[in-house]
Write an enzyme that holds these catalytic residues in place. Structure first.
Site, mmCIF file in Angstrom:
data_model
loop_
_atom_site.group_PDB
_atom_site.id
_atom_site.type_symbol
_atom_site.label_atom_id
_atom_site.label_comp_id
_atom_site.label_asym_id
_atom_site.label_seq_id
_atom_site.Cartn_x
_atom_site.Cartn_y
_atom_site.Cartn_z
ATOM 1 N N ARG A 245 34.219 20.882 -28.563
ATOM 2 C CA ARG A 245 34.238 21.042 -30.017
ATOM 3 C C ARG A 245 33.403 19.943 -30.645
ATOM 4 O O ARG A 245 33.356 18.819 -30.118
ATOM 5 C CB ARG A 245 35.657 20.887 -30.585
ATOM 6 C CG ARG A 245 36.494 22.132 -30.600
ATOM 7 C CD ARG A 245 35.975 23.190 -31.572
ATOM 8 N NE ARG A 245 36.787 24.383 -31.539
ATOM 9 C CZ ARG A 245 36.640 25.400 -30.675
ATOM 10 N NH1 ARG A 245 35.690 25.372 -29.774
ATOM 11 N NH2 ARG A 245 37.438 26.447 -30.727
ATOM 12 N N GLU A 274 29.338 21.839 -37.792
ATOM 13 C CA GLU A 274 28.519 23.020 -37.550
ATOM 14 C C GLU A 274 28.863 24.134 -38.551
ATOM 15 O O GLU A 274 29.995 24.168 -39.058
ATOM 16 C CB GLU A 274 28.718 23.519 -36.098
ATOM 17 C CG GLU A 274 30.122 23.998 -35.780
ATOM 18 C CD GLU A 274 30.283 24.389 -34.309
ATOM 19 O OE1 GLU A 274 30.010 23.556 -33.433
ATOM 20 O OE2 GLU A 274 30.708 25.543 -34.075
ATOM 21 N N HIS A 292 26.875 27.248 -30.414
ATOM 22 C CA HIS A 292 28.280 27.558 -30.095
ATOM 23 C C HIS A 292 28.400 28.943 -29.437
ATOM 24 O O HIS A 292 29.092 29.828 -29.957
ATOM 25 C CB HIS A 292 29.141 27.483 -31.369
ATOM 26 C CG HIS A 292 30.604 27.291 -31.087
ATOM 27 N ND1 HIS A 292 31.453 26.634 -31.927
ATOM 28 C CD2 HIS A 292 31.382 27.683 -30.044
ATOM 29 C CE1 HIS A 292 32.686 26.638 -31.438
ATOM 30 N NE2 HIS A 292 32.661 27.275 -30.288
HETATM 31 C C1 DGY Z 1 36.729 29.190 -28.345
HETATM 32 O O1 DGY Z 1 37.180 30.248 -27.924
HETATM 33 O O2 DGY Z 1 37.432 28.196 -28.531
HETATM 34 C C2 DGY Z 1 35.279 29.140 -28.649
HETATM 35 O O3 DGY Z 1 34.829 27.848 -28.851
HETATM 36 C C3 DGY Z 1 34.978 29.980 -29.866
HETATM 37 O O4 DGY Z 1 35.584 29.409 -30.981
#
Ligand code: DGY
Length: 327
Positions: A245, A274, A292
């Site tokens: 993250r 982001e 992402h």
């Molecule tokens: C997750 O599934 O946590 C991915 O990062 C998409 O948000």
């Protein structure tokens, strides 16, 4: 189905989903959908949640007391994401709402991507492509080609050894890498054995790993797990990969380390704030950037939507959702 819309329970689908999945939902529910895929403002989200019994949301929608203020009928909020740092779980629980996420279905796809980003970063693949497109490739050269770092024979350090971290570790075995890891709690002996990984402190991992992959969940405790101090421990030849993250890494401190070459390169799928990316990172060639997309394959994104819908249907049908967070 002979139910009219007036008899069907109302749900919110906060972002665009696959049209077939939406059509199927519309057979059983009156759906407020957002196929335009614009991110709702907190005010819009609060309004949309008022009067629905269930909601499918993504990591971009913050679900907290404010969002739930008028959601008197809401029974379930189903995240189409495994990470759920967009949820204020205590506030959701206090509101009497079930919260679910999408574990397991994306583990291998995300671990694959972690490896893709690691290889692209260590072997300078995107930088090389930019070099070719800029017309800079005029000869094969021993020394004047983009020289990278090897994976085979190197030490991989994984911070966050949950399902995805273990998936990355298992892939590393096939590449002849030594795996060390750090996690809040140590894995069982059997799990350590299955991924041939040894537990070390965070400091030892940062000091000894040739490649560091971050796969830990975001929370107030994991904020800036990698900042100036941690980057200073890493080898000048090391790479850092973040598929966890934004916010786990201090992006400004990382940009400085990359600019001053105190680490070799970074591969980032996630960013603080982001979809904005720190302009200091954009100036650098030794960073591979991805929007992402670690879970973004056709099959896996469909599986994530399907699991979120299973969670929603279970909760609204009076059953325990398969991936209930606030049990
Ligand atoms: C997750 O599934 O946590 C991915 O990062 C998409 O948000």
């Amino acid at each position: 189905n002979t139910q009219t819309n007036a008899q069907k329970p109302k749900i919110l689908v906060a972002r665009a989903i696959f049209p077939e999945a939406l059509a199927k939902l519309e057979e059983s529910f009156e759906v407020r959908s957002n196929q335009a895929d614009q991110i709702l403002t907190p005010e819009e989200l609060k309004k949309e949640l008022a009067g629905v019994v269930g909601a499918l949301v993504t990591g971009s929608e913050r679900i907290d007391a404010q969002a739930l203020a008028q959601a008197k009928d809401l029974k379930i909020v189903a995240n189409i994401s495994v990470g759920y740092n967009n949820f204020d779980v205590p506030a959701i629980t206090t509101a009497g709402v079930m919260a679910t996420n999408t574990p397991d279905v994306l583990t291998d796809t995300t671990a694959d991507f972690g490896f893709a980003l690691l290889m692209a970063t260590a072997r300078r693949i995107t930088e090389s492509e930019h070099w070719i497109r800029a017309g800079k490739w005029d000869k094969w050269s021993i020394v004047n080609n983009p020289l990278g770092m090897d994976l085979h024979g190197s030490t991989l350090g994984i911070i966050g050894m949950g399902r995805i971290g273990q998936g990355v570790a298992k892939r590393a075995l096939g590449f002849g890498m030594k795996v060390i890891y750090h996690n809040r709690s140590r894995l069982s002996e059997a799990d350590e054995k299955a991924c041939a990984a040894s537990y070390v402190s965070k400091e030892e991992l940062l000091r000894t790993a040739d490649h560091v992959v971050l796969v830990l969940p975001y929370s107030a405790q994991s904020h800036h797990t990698i900042g100036e101090k941690e980057l200073a421990l890493m080898k000048p030849t090391a790479t850092l990969i973040n598929i966890a993250r934004g916010g786990i890494v201090d992006d400004l401190a990382l940009a400085k380390a990359l600019r001053e070459k105190t680490i070799f390169a970074a591969g980032l799928d996630v960013f603080e704030g982001e979809p904005s990316v720190n302009p200091e990172l954009l100036k650098l060639s030794n960073v591979v950037l991805a929007p992402h997309i670690a879970s973004a394959t056709e099959k896996t994104r469909r599986a994530m939507v399907d699991l979120a819908i299973d969670n929603l249907r279970a909760a609204l049908g009076g059953k325990k959702p398969p991936s209930l967070i606030n049990a």
